[in-house]
Design a protein around this motif. Sequence first.
Motif, PDB file in Angstrom:
ATOM      1  N   PHE A  80     100.265  20.803  98.540  1.00 14.54           N
ATOM      2  CA  PHE A  80     100.687  21.777  97.542  1.00 14.54           C
ATOM      3  C   PHE A  80     100.462  23.211  98.027  1.00 14.54           C
ATOM      4  O   PHE A  80     101.204  24.112  97.669  1.00 14.54           O
ATOM      5  CB  PHE A  80      99.944  21.583  96.221  1.00 14.54           C
ATOM      6  CG  PHE A  80     100.371  20.399  95.411  1.00 14.54           C
ATOM      7  CD1 PHE A  80     101.525  19.693  95.693  1.00 14.54           C
ATOM      8  CD2 PHE A  80      99.602  19.988  94.336  1.00 14.54           C
ATOM      9  CE1 PHE A  80     101.908  18.604  94.929  1.00 14.54           C
ATOM     10  CE2 PHE A  80      99.975  18.898  93.561  1.00 14.54           C
ATOM     11  CZ  PHE A  80     101.133  18.204  93.864  1.00 14.54           C
ATOM     12  N   PHE A  81      99.427  23.395  98.835  1.00 17.10           N
ATOM     13  CA  PHE A  81      99.102  24.737  99.309  1.00 17.10           C
ATOM     14  C   PHE A  81      99.741  25.051 100.660  1.00 17.10           C
ATOM     15  O   PHE A  81      99.527  26.120 101.210  1.00 17.10           O
ATOM     16  CB  PHE A  81      97.580  24.921  99.386  1.00 17.10           C
ATOM     17  CG  PHE A  81      96.926  24.889  98.036  1.00 17.10           C
ATOM     18  CD1 PHE A  81      97.141  25.907  97.120  1.00 17.10           C
ATOM     19  CD2 PHE A  81      96.123  23.828  97.666  1.00 17.10           C
ATOM     20  CE1 PHE A  81      96.549  25.875  95.868  1.00 17.10           C
ATOM     21  CE2 PHE A  81      95.528  23.785  96.414  1.00 17.10           C
ATOM     22  CZ  PHE A  81      95.743  24.806  95.509  1.00 17.10           C
ATOM     23  N   SER A  82     100.553  24.141 101.163  1.00 17.79           N
ATOM     24  CA  SER A  82     101.199  24.357 102.460  1.00 17.79           C
ATOM     25  C   SER A  82     102.502  25.134 102.287  1.00 17.79           C
ATOM     26  O   SER A  82     103.026  25.279 101.190  1.00 17.79           O
ATOM     27  CB  SER A  82     101.467  23.022 103.151  1.00 17.79           C
ATOM     28  OG  SER A  82     102.529  22.346 102.499  1.00 17.79           O
ATOM     29  N   ASP A  83     103.028  25.603 103.407  1.00 16.64           N
ATOM     30  CA  ASP A  83     104.290  26.354 103.393  1.00 16.64           C
ATOM     31  C   ASP A  83     105.463  25.485 102.961  1.00 16.64           C
ATOM     32  O   ASP A  83     106.421  25.984 102.382  1.00 16.64           O
ATOM     33  CB  ASP A  83     104.571  26.931 104.793  1.00 16.64           C
ATOM     34  CG  ASP A  83     103.541  27.968 105.191  1.00 16.64           C
ATOM     35  OD1 ASP A  83     102.917  28.570 104.290  1.00 16.64           O
ATOM     36  OD2 ASP A  83     103.352  28.177 106.410  1.00 16.64           O
ATOM     37  N   LYS A  84     105.414  24.188 103.248  1.00 15.19           N
ATOM     38  CA  LYS A  84     106.507  23.270 102.877  1.00 15.19           C
ATOM     39  C   LYS A  84     106.740  23.259 101.371  1.00 15.19           C
ATOM     40  O   LYS A  84     107.861  23.111 100.917  1.00 15.19           O
ATOM     41  CB  LYS A  84     106.190  21.845 103.339  1.00 15.19           C
ATOM     42  CG  LYS A  84     106.445  21.615 104.783  1.00 15.19           C
ATOM     43  CD  LYS A  84     107.911  21.403 104.975  1.00 15.19           C
ATOM     44  CE  LYS A  84     108.188  20.926 106.378  1.00 15.19           C
ATOM     45  NZ  LYS A  84     109.572  20.980 106.695  1.00 15.19           N
ATOM     46  N   PHE A  85     105.676  23.388 100.603  1.00 13.66           N
ATOM     47  CA  PHE A  85     105.805  23.297  99.150  1.00 13.66           C
ATOM     48  C   PHE A  85     106.120  24.634  98.488  1.00 13.66           C
ATOM     49  O   PHE A  85     106.366  24.685  97.293  1.00 13.66           O
ATOM     50  CB  PHE A  85     104.525  22.705  98.539  1.00 13.66           C
ATOM     51  CG  PHE A  85     104.607  21.229  98.326  1.00 13.66           C
ATOM     52  CD1 PHE A  85     104.392  20.350  99.364  1.00 13.66           C
ATOM     53  CD2 PHE A  85     104.933  20.708  97.082  1.00 13.66           C
ATOM     54  CE1 PHE A  85     104.484  18.984  99.175  1.00 13.66           C
ATOM     55  CE2 PHE A  85     105.029  19.339  96.883  1.00 13.66           C
ATOM     56  CZ  PHE A  85     104.805  18.495  97.940  1.00 13.66           C
ATOM     57  N   ASP A  86     106.114  25.731  99.263  1.00 10.42           N
ATOM     58  CA  ASP A  86     106.398  27.038  98.660  1.00 10.42           C
ATOM     59  C   ASP A  86     107.772  27.068  98.003  1.00 10.42           C
ATOM     60  O   ASP A  86     107.922  27.543  96.876  1.00 10.42           O
ATOM     61  CB  ASP A  86     106.297  28.151  99.712  1.00 10.42           C
ATOM     62  CG  ASP A  86     104.856  28.528  99.997  1.00 10.42           C
ATOM     63  OD1 ASP A  86     103.977  28.170  99.169  1.00 10.42           O
ATOM     64  OD2 ASP A  86     104.606  29.157 101.035  1.00 10.42           O
ATOM     65  N   SER A  87     108.775  26.546  98.691  1.00  7.89           N
ATOM     66  CA  SER A  87     110.125  26.564  98.113  1.00  7.89           C
ATOM     67  C   SER A  87     110.226  25.620  96.916  1.00  7.89           C
ATOM     68  O   SER A  87     110.979  25.876  95.980  1.00  7.89           O
ATOM     69  CB  SER A  87     111.165  26.198  99.170  1.00  7.89           C
ATOM     70  OG  SER A  87     110.930  24.902  99.666  1.00  7.89           O
ATOM     71  N   ILE A  88     109.475  24.537  96.943  1.00  3.35           N
ATOM     72  CA  ILE A  88     109.482  23.581  95.832  1.00  3.35           C
ATOM     73  C   ILE A  88     108.815  24.184  94.605  1.00  3.35           C
ATOM     74  O   ILE A  88     109.313  24.052  93.485  1.00  3.35           O
ATOM     75  CB  ILE A  88     108.776  22.268  96.244  1.00  3.35           C
ATOM     76  CG1 ILE A  88     109.545  21.600  97.379  1.00  3.35           C
ATOM     77  CG2 ILE A  88     108.621  21.332  95.065  1.00  3.35           C
ATOM     78  CD1 ILE A  88     108.788  20.467  98.027  1.00  3.35           C
ATOM     79  N   LYS A  89     107.697  24.854  94.819  1.00  6.44           N
ATOM     80  CA  LYS A  89     106.944  25.435  93.703  1.00  6.44           C
ATOM     81  C   LYS A  89     107.734  26.517  92.972  1.00  6.44           C
ATOM     82  O   LYS A  89     107.480  26.785  91.806  1.00  6.44           O
ATOM     83  CB  LYS A  89     105.614  26.015  94.202  1.00  6.44           C
ATOM     84  CG  LYS A  89     104.602  24.977  94.607  1.00  6.44           C
ATOM     85  CD  LYS A  89     103.283  25.605  94.975  1.00  6.44           C
ATOM     86  CE  LYS A  89     103.289  25.993  96.418  1.00  6.44           C
ATOM     87  NZ  LYS A  89     101.982  26.428  96.927  1.00  6.44           N
TER      88      LYS A  89
END
Length: 175
Positions: A80-89
Amino acid sequence: MDKPESRFGWKIVLKNYGYKGILLDSGLPIFISFVLCVIMSWKHADILLQLKVLVGVGISIVPSMVALVLAAYTILLTFFFSDKFDSIKNTDNGNKLIQDLNSSFAACLFVSTISIIVMITISSIANMDIEICKPNVVNYPAYFFVCYLLVYSVSILLGIIEDLFNCGQIITLEK
C-alpha cells in the motif's frame, strides 16, 4: 454543528464489510454447522465428546490462522505504501478496493479472535464435568456455535483471497 465522521474504528469496518458481507459469508458456516448437528443427532453421537474434539481442532488451528493473516496483512500494507499503489490509491475504485481489503482483514481477525475466546471458554467449561439435567439442550447449541465460528473463520479467508487477487490484477493490468 455536526461532528465529523471518523474514518477509523469498528463502525467503519462494519460499514465497509457490511451486513450483506456478513450474511453472505455466514451461509456456508450455518449450513455446515446445521448438517453436522443433524448428523450427530441422527447417529446418536456423544455430542459433548464431539464438542471437545471440535474445540480442540479450533484451538489448534485458529491461532495459527490469525498469525498467518496478520503476516499477510503486514506484507500487504507494505505494498500500500509502495509506488505501485500510488495510482490505485488516487482512483475511487482503487480506494474502495483498499478499504474493502482493510475491512476484510479486520473482520477476519475479529471473528478469529472471538472464536479463540469462545473456544477457550467452552473448552474450560466442558472439562469441568458439570452435571446438567438435559445436556443436549446446552451441548448442541454450543456445538453449532463453535462449528459456525470455526467454519466462518476459515471461509472468510476466501473473500480475502479474492481481494488479494484483485490487487494483483490491478498491478498487472497497470503495465
